[in-house]
Design a protein around this motif. Structure first.
Motif, PDB file in Angstrom:
ATOM      1  N   ASN A  61       1.001  -1.056   0.177  1.00  0.00           N
ATOM      2  CA  ASN A  61      -0.018   0.114  -0.175  1.00  0.00           C
ATOM      3  C   ASN A  61       0.687   1.499   0.043  1.00  0.00           C
ATOM      4  N   THR A  62       2.448   1.637   0.500  1.00  0.00           N
ATOM      5  CA  THR A  62       2.386   2.320   0.635  1.00  0.00           C
ATOM      6  C   THR A  62       3.974   1.878   0.286  1.00  0.00           C
ATOM      7  N   PRO A  63       4.458   2.113  -0.783  1.00  0.00           N
ATOM      8  CA  PRO A  63       5.637   1.633  -0.949  1.00  0.00           C
ATOM      9  C   PRO A  63       7.017   1.939  -1.040  1.00  0.00           C
ATOM     10  N   VAL A  64       7.155   3.235  -0.925  1.00  0.00           N
ATOM     11  CA  VAL A  64       8.197   4.599  -0.977  1.00  0.00           C
ATOM     12  C   VAL A  64       8.828   3.786   0.430  1.00  0.00           C
ATOM     13  N   PRO A  65       8.962   3.586   1.451  1.00  0.00           N
ATOM     14  CA  PRO A  65      10.114   3.369   2.010  1.00  0.00           C
ATOM     15  C   PRO A  65      10.430   2.327   1.943  1.00  0.00           C
ATOM     16  N   ILE A  66       9.861   1.064   1.464  1.00  0.00           N
ATOM     17  CA  ILE A  66      10.551   0.112   1.176  1.00  0.00           C
ATOM     18  C   ILE A  66      11.121   0.322  -0.155  1.00  0.00           C
ATOM     19  N   ILE A  67      11.114   1.166  -1.214  1.00  0.00           N
ATOM     20  CA  ILE A  67      12.341   1.295  -2.164  1.00  0.00           C
ATOM     21  C   ILE A  67      13.535   2.682  -1.474  1.00  0.00           C
ATOM     22  N   VAL A  68      12.739   3.432  -0.791  1.00  0.00           N
ATOM     23  CA  VAL A  68      14.179   3.916  -0.036  1.00  0.00           C
ATOM     24  C   VAL A  68      15.114   2.927   0.525  1.00  0.00           C
ATOM     25  N   GLY A  69      13.828   2.017   1.853  1.00  0.00           N
ATOM     26  CA  GLY A  69      14.796   1.339   2.099  1.00  0.00           C
ATOM     27  C   GLY A  69      16.059   0.776   1.302  1.00  0.00           C
ATOM     28  N   MET A  70      15.491   0.367   0.197  1.00  0.00           N
ATOM     29  CA  MET A  70      16.977  -1.030  -0.454  1.00  0.00           C
ATOM     30  C   MET A  70      17.318   0.136  -1.203  1.00  0.00           C
TER      31      MET A  70
END
Length: 154
Positions: A61-70
């Motif tokens: 639902n909110t992929p931005v934190p995961i993208i930044v984490g990667m």
């Protein structure tokens, strides 16, 4: 320092793209109807975690934190590479295989064993496919990091 951060950012970007092409496009599908969620053999517990139990995973639902984490993981892996590469044989392929293998075995193989297999009871044949996806992700990131780190400055 700048080169290492740049290598990590490119590695993190490669990780994100590889994850998009494997897990999102093939495994889970854009509409949630990918084979990892629709296989009759799939664990109901895993399906519930990804589709029913609130809150759903951030990546859904909110992929931005995961993208930044990667991207941040990519930077971390680039710093690890910088510290161990002098002890490795030279060459793009040799170093890519080592870095990709290290991240695959120490991170992704552990993840699949401890979470989908251990906690969700996911069937082994689906875990095997996921491990292929993780290998693509690990080696895409490694290739990007090694490519930047081994380029000669102009």
């Amino acid at each position: 320092m700048k080169k290492t951060v740049a290598a990590g950012l490119l590695g993190g970007a490669a990780m994100n793209v590889a994850m998009l092409l494997t897990f999102r496009t093939l495994g889970f599908g854009w509409d949630g109807k990918g084979f990892l969620l629709t296989s009759p053999a799939q664990s109901h517990k895993l399906i519930a975690v990804w589709t029913e139990i609130e809150p759903l995973p951030l990546v859904v639902n909110t992929p931005v934190p995961i993208i930044v984490g990667m991207l941040l993981f990519g930077i971390g892996h680039a710093f690890i590479y910088r510290s161990v590469a002098p002890a490795w044989p030279s060459g793009f392929l040799a170093r890519t295989m080592r870095l990709g293998g290290m991240t695959f075995f120490m991170t992704y193989l552990f993840w699949e064993f401890f979470t989908p297999f251990n906690q969700y009871g996911e069937p082994l044949h689906l875990i095997a496919i996921e491990l292929v996806f993780w290998a693509v992700i690990a080696f895409a990131e490694a290739a990007a990091i090694v490519w930047v780190m081994e380029r000669r400055s102009a």
